[in-house]
Design an enzyme around this catalytic site. Structure first.
Site, PDB file in Angstrom:
ATOM      1  N   LYS A  54      46.006 -40.512  11.912  1.00  0.00           N
ATOM      2  CA  LYS A  54      47.042 -40.662  10.885  1.00  0.00           C
ATOM      3  C   LYS A  54      48.097 -39.577  11.048  1.00  0.00           C
ATOM      4  O   LYS A  54      49.303 -39.838  10.994  1.00  0.00           O
ATOM      5  CB  LYS A  54      46.412 -40.577   9.482  1.00  0.00           C
ATOM      6  CG  LYS A  54      45.592 -41.808   9.122  1.00  0.00           C
ATOM      7  CD  LYS A  54      44.804 -41.651   7.819  1.00  0.00           C
ATOM      8  CE  LYS A  54      43.917 -42.868   7.593  1.00  0.00           C
ATOM      9  NZ  LYS A  54      43.084 -42.795   6.394  1.00  0.00           N
ATOM     10  N   GLN A  98      41.230 -38.450   2.180  1.00  0.00           N
ATOM     11  CA  GLN A  98      40.362 -39.263   3.046  1.00  0.00           C
ATOM     12  C   GLN A  98      39.000 -39.484   2.386  1.00  0.00           C
ATOM     13  O   GLN A  98      38.379 -38.531   1.894  1.00  0.00           O
ATOM     14  CB  GLN A  98      40.218 -38.575   4.411  1.00  0.00           C
ATOM     15  CG  GLN A  98      39.439 -39.366   5.439  1.00  0.00           C
ATOM     16  CD  GLN A  98      40.147 -40.640   5.909  1.00  0.00           C
ATOM     17  OE1 GLN A  98      41.356 -40.787   5.807  1.00  0.00           O
ATOM     18  NE2 GLN A  98      39.385 -41.581   6.430  1.00  0.00           N
ATOM     19  N   ASP A 121      47.710 -44.640  -0.777  1.00  0.00           N
ATOM     20  CA  ASP A 121      46.505 -45.445  -0.540  1.00  0.00           C
ATOM     21  C   ASP A 121      46.364 -46.563  -1.573  1.00  0.00           C
ATOM     22  O   ASP A 121      45.480 -47.420  -1.448  1.00  0.00           O
ATOM     23  CB  ASP A 121      45.266 -44.548  -0.657  1.00  0.00           C
ATOM     24  CG  ASP A 121      44.596 -44.309   0.679  1.00  0.00           C
ATOM     25  OD1 ASP A 121      44.791 -45.121   1.589  1.00  0.00           O
ATOM     26  OD2 ASP A 121      43.868 -43.312   0.792  1.00  0.00           O
TER      27      ASP A 121
HETATM   28  N1  GUN Z   1      38.382 -44.075   4.673  1.00  0.00           N
HETATM   29  C1  GUN Z   1      38.348 -45.207   5.416  1.00  0.00           C
HETATM   30  N2  GUN Z   1      39.471 -45.910   5.251  1.00  0.00           N
HETATM   31  C2  GUN Z   1      40.239 -45.224   4.388  1.00  0.00           C
HETATM   32  C3  GUN Z   1      41.526 -45.448   3.821  1.00  0.00           C
HETATM   33  O1  GUN Z   1      42.212 -46.447   4.067  1.00  0.00           O
HETATM   34  N3  GUN Z   1      41.966 -44.479   2.971  1.00  0.00           N
HETATM   35  C4  GUN Z   1      41.240 -43.385   2.664  1.00  0.00           C
HETATM   36  N4  GUN Z   1      41.754 -42.520   1.805  1.00  0.00           N
HETATM   37  N5  GUN Z   1      40.044 -43.158   3.168  1.00  0.00           N
HETATM   38  C5  GUN Z   1      39.560 -44.065   4.023  1.00  0.00           C
END
Ligand code: GUN
Length: 294
Positions: A54, A98, A121
């Site tokens: 990311k 995350q 998110d």
């Molecule tokens: N863990 C796995 N996928 C995601 C996501 O799309 N966002 C977040 N914050 N954590 C994740």
């Protein structure tokens, strides 16, 4: 039977990232640099890989990225403080915590500390309510990536029967609402659903997001169906596999996403889209001002 068309999430995500880069440059010309903050707690190796990806994608697109890495023993109060500091920072337009967090932490409380306009998110109560009621808001990246991939391959949802296997807040539930909003008929299944196989066989568009390696067998797919595989699992023999038996399903489906290179890269691309949209809104610019076709 001919082989299914491969829905190339990697290539599609690259195209989106190029669009974001160009719009981000226009936004910066007007004096506003889009900023993303990613918060990572603990040592989960998969989360470290996702966050690195990311971070890299956001930097490549010209966004200002800061990654806050905290140890596994971080307290709830310390984590809340970090998120509140980012919430008040005008240079930060998007905040992503995350998941999963270490089990001693209360993820719901941490997410609610993110202001809804920075919640890239789409997980705060406010954005969930906006999704369910059809108001504008930030949508979760993985389901948004699924819909975007279908759109770019000109696969319509209207009137289609979408079967979602998985009911998580990150994927299954929001995806069901996005598909409903696109006028699909939606069935939500999960790991405890009885006769799962029969539900899958009735799908025009089958989305697997249940986190069980190759649970969905090729012969559970209706001939000609479209299959989106959101799962990323390590099989016993070490292979990276999805929730769908790719070999079997690709002989029967009309189109299918691979793992890796399918939905995963789309999730990251949509994170950049959400961050740029948040930044543009804060800086009083529209997608049209930025020459961005959204
Ligand atoms: N863990 C796995 N996928 C995601 C996501 O799309 N966002 C977040 N914050 N954590 C994740």
């Amino acid at each position: 039977m001919s082989e299914a068309r491969i829905l190339d999430g990697k290539a599609t995500a690259l195209a989106i990232r190029t669009e974001v880069r160009s719009a981000a440059a226009k936004l910066e010309e007007s004096g506003c640099r889009a900023g993303l903050a990613v918060v990572l707690v603990g040592e989960d190796p998969a989360s470290h890989v996702y966050v690195r990806n990311k971070d890299r994608a956001a930097s490549d697109a010209g966004l200002a990225v800061q990654t806050v890495r905290l140890g596994a023993a971080t307290t709830q109060e310390r984590l809340l403080q970090e998120v509140r500091t980012l919430a008040e920072d005008d240079a930060v337009h998007g905040i992503l915590v995350q998941l999963p967090l270490p089990s001693h932490l209360d993820a719901a409380e941490v997410i609610e500390a993110i202001p809804p306009h920075k919640d890239v998110d789409g997980l705060t109560q406010s954005n969930v309510a906006a999704l369910v009621t059809g108001r504008p808001g930030l949508r979760p990246c993985t389901p948004a990536g699924c819909i975007e991939l279908l759109t770019r391959y000109e696969i319509g949802l209207e009137g289609k029967h979408v079967v979602v296997v998985g009911r998580s807040m990150l994927v299954g539930k929001p995806l069901a609402h996005l598909a409903l909003a696109a006028n699909a008929t939606v069935t939500i299944c999960h790991s405890r659903t009885q006769e799962l196989e029969q539900h899958c066989r009735r799908a025009d568009i089958l989305v697997a997001a249940v986190g069980i390696p190759e649970l969905i067998r090729g012969d559970w797919v209706q001939p000609g169906a479209v299959v989106l595989d959101v799962g990323i699992n390590r099989a016993e023999d070490g292979r990276l596999v999805g929730d769908v038996d790719f070999e079997g399903a690709s002989r029967i489906a009309s189109a299918i996403t691979p793992v890796p290179g399918g939905i995963g890269p789309m999730t990251i691309a949509m994170l950049l889209v959400n961050t740029l949209q948040s930044a543009a809104l804060r800086c009083g610019m529209t997608a049209k001002d930025l020459g961005w076709g959204r």
